[in-house]
Design a protein around this motif. Structure first.
Motif, PDB file in Angstrom:
ATOM      1  N   HIS A  72     117.849 -20.873  79.521  1.00 49.49           N
ATOM      2  CA  HIS A  72     118.085 -19.448  79.767  1.00 49.49           C
ATOM      3  C   HIS A  72     116.764 -18.733  80.070  1.00 49.49           C
ATOM      4  N   THR A  73     115.747 -19.008  79.290  1.00 46.71           N
ATOM      5  CA  THR A  73     114.438 -18.380  79.493  1.00 46.71           C
ATOM      6  C   THR A  73     113.856 -18.773  80.842  1.00 46.71           C
ATOM      7  N   TYR A  74     114.008 -20.027  81.214  1.00 45.48           N
ATOM      8  CA  TYR A  74     113.504 -20.521  82.503  1.00 45.48           C
ATOM      9  C   TYR A  74     114.073 -19.694  83.658  1.00 45.48           C
ATOM     10  N   TYR A  75     115.361 -19.430  83.603  1.00 45.59           N
ATOM     11  CA  TYR A  75     116.016 -18.715  84.697  1.00 45.59           C
ATOM     12  C   TYR A  75     115.912 -17.193  84.579  1.00 45.59           C
TER      13      TYR A  75
ATOM     14  N   HIS B 241     110.717 -14.443  91.372  1.00 47.59           N
ATOM     15  CA  HIS B 241     111.443 -15.691  91.650  1.00 47.59           C
ATOM     16  C   HIS B 241     112.601 -15.496  92.622  1.00 47.59           C
ATOM     17  N   GLU B 242     112.771 -14.292  93.131  1.00 48.83           N
ATOM     18  CA  GLU B 242     113.828 -14.033  94.106  1.00 48.83           C
ATOM     19  C   GLU B 242     113.376 -14.475  95.493  1.00 48.83           C
ATOM     20  N   ALA B 243     114.347 -14.716  96.357  1.00 49.49           N
ATOM     21  CA  ALA B 243     114.037 -15.079  97.743  1.00 49.49           C
ATOM     22  C   ALA B 243     113.350 -13.893  98.434  1.00 49.49           C
ATOM     23  N   PRO B 244     112.418 -14.179  99.319  1.00 52.57           N
ATOM     24  CA  PRO B 244     111.740 -13.098 100.049  1.00 52.57           C
ATOM     25  C   PRO B 244     112.732 -12.225 100.812  1.00 52.57           C
ATOM     26  N   ALA B 245     112.390 -10.947 100.910  1.00 54.88           N
ATOM     27  CA  ALA B 245     113.236  -9.982 101.618  1.00 54.88           C
ATOM     28  C   ALA B 245     112.356  -9.072 102.467  1.00 54.88           C
TER      29      ALA B 245
ATOM     30  N   ARG C 255     104.550 -11.153  97.834  1.00 54.22           N
ATOM     31  CA  ARG C 255     104.476 -12.382  98.637  1.00 54.22           C
ATOM     32  C   ARG C 255     103.304 -13.250  98.170  1.00 54.22           C
ATOM     33  N   LEU C 256     102.138 -12.630  97.953  1.00 56.03           N
ATOM     34  CA  LEU C 256     100.976 -13.394  97.511  1.00 56.03           C
ATOM     35  C   LEU C 256     101.173 -13.940  96.089  1.00 56.03           C
ATOM     36  N   LEU C 257     101.832 -13.167  95.231  1.00 51.93           N
ATOM     37  CA  LEU C 257     102.123 -13.653  93.885  1.00 51.93           C
ATOM     38  C   LEU C 257     102.995 -14.902  93.939  1.00 51.93           C
ATOM     39  N   ARG C 258     104.043 -14.860  94.756  1.00 48.93           N
ATOM     40  CA  ARG C 258     104.916 -16.036  94.890  1.00 48.93           C
ATOM     41  C   ARG C 258     104.136 -17.253  95.371  1.00 48.93           C
ATOM     42  N   THR C 259     103.288 -17.042  96.366  1.00 49.40           N
ATOM     43  CA  THR C 259     102.497 -18.155  96.900  1.00 49.40           C
ATOM     44  C   THR C 259     101.565 -18.715  95.832  1.00 49.40           C
ATOM     45  N   ALA C 260     100.840 -17.837  95.157  1.00 48.98           N
ATOM     46  CA  ALA C 260      99.900 -18.287  94.116  1.00 48.98           C
ATOM     47  C   ALA C 260     100.638 -18.994  92.982  1.00 48.98           C
ATOM     48  N   ASP C 261     101.808 -18.469  92.605  1.00 45.44           N
ATOM     49  CA  ASP C 261     102.607 -19.089  91.551  1.00 45.44           C
ATOM     50  C   ASP C 261     103.054 -20.488  91.965  1.00 45.44           C
TER      51      ASP C 261
END
Length: 175
Positions: free
Chosen positions: A124-127, A154-158, A166-172
């Motif tokens: 649950h925590t993971y998601y 963690h959502e799909a780009p929009a 966007r940069l946070l998602r990439t770095a993550d």
């Protein structure tokens, strides 16, 4: 070596240096830092690695609010609270997600207890850690701009998203 194996090794060998502590102190307000320090050590190390990578990525672009980006990077996983999920449960959760993502997402439940309940809680925590973290940040009075990015990391780009997200998602994803 696979990304996941590197993550396990990183989690098991995580350390925070004095330079890291100073970096956190430079970029987070006291209330924000308190939430950062509520994460377990591997998640703190991960957040720092994401912040350092995000800073490198931001240097290659124009128009990036680096202060916003660094705060979001350092705080993106605050929904994972120290003592809430064991490292072993985290590893099992990632494996379950790899092989049965639809089933495991439905199986996860909030609430700790015995071994199975703790594993379901880890799932649950993971998601849901992004929404949980955003709620924690909001309750602490953190700016809506930050809580919004944390909630969506963690959502799909929009279309129309801030470039910092966007940069946070990439770095993550690189850490």
């Amino acid at each position: 070596m696979s990304k996941r194996v590197k993550q396990v090794i990183s989690a098991l060998t995580a350390r925070i240096t004095e330079a890291d502590r100073q970096f956190i102190g430079q970029h987070l307000l006291p209330g924000e830092a308190a939430l950062f320090w509520q994460m377990n050590l591997p998640d703190q190390r991960h957040a720092l690695n994401v912040a350092y990578t995000a800073l490198e990525l931001a240097a290659q672009e124009r128009g990036i609010n680096q202060d916003l980006l660094l705060k979001c990077a350092l705080l993106h996983d605050v929904g994972k609270v120290k003592g809430d999920v064991s490292t072993a449960d985290k590893i099992i959760t990632v494996i379950l997600d790899k092989f049965a993502p639809d089933w495991v997402r439905k199986w996860g439940r909030s609430g700790r207890g015995g071994k199975i309940a703790n594993l379901r809680h880890a799932v649950h925590t993971y998601y849901h850690h992004a929404a949980r973290g955003a709620a924690m940040l909001s309750a602490a009075g953190v700016a809506a701009e930050i809580t919004g990015i944390v909630a969506r990391h963690h959502e799909a780009p929009a279309d129309g998203e801030p470039p910092e997200l966007r940069l946070l998602r990439t770095a993550d994803s690189l850490n």
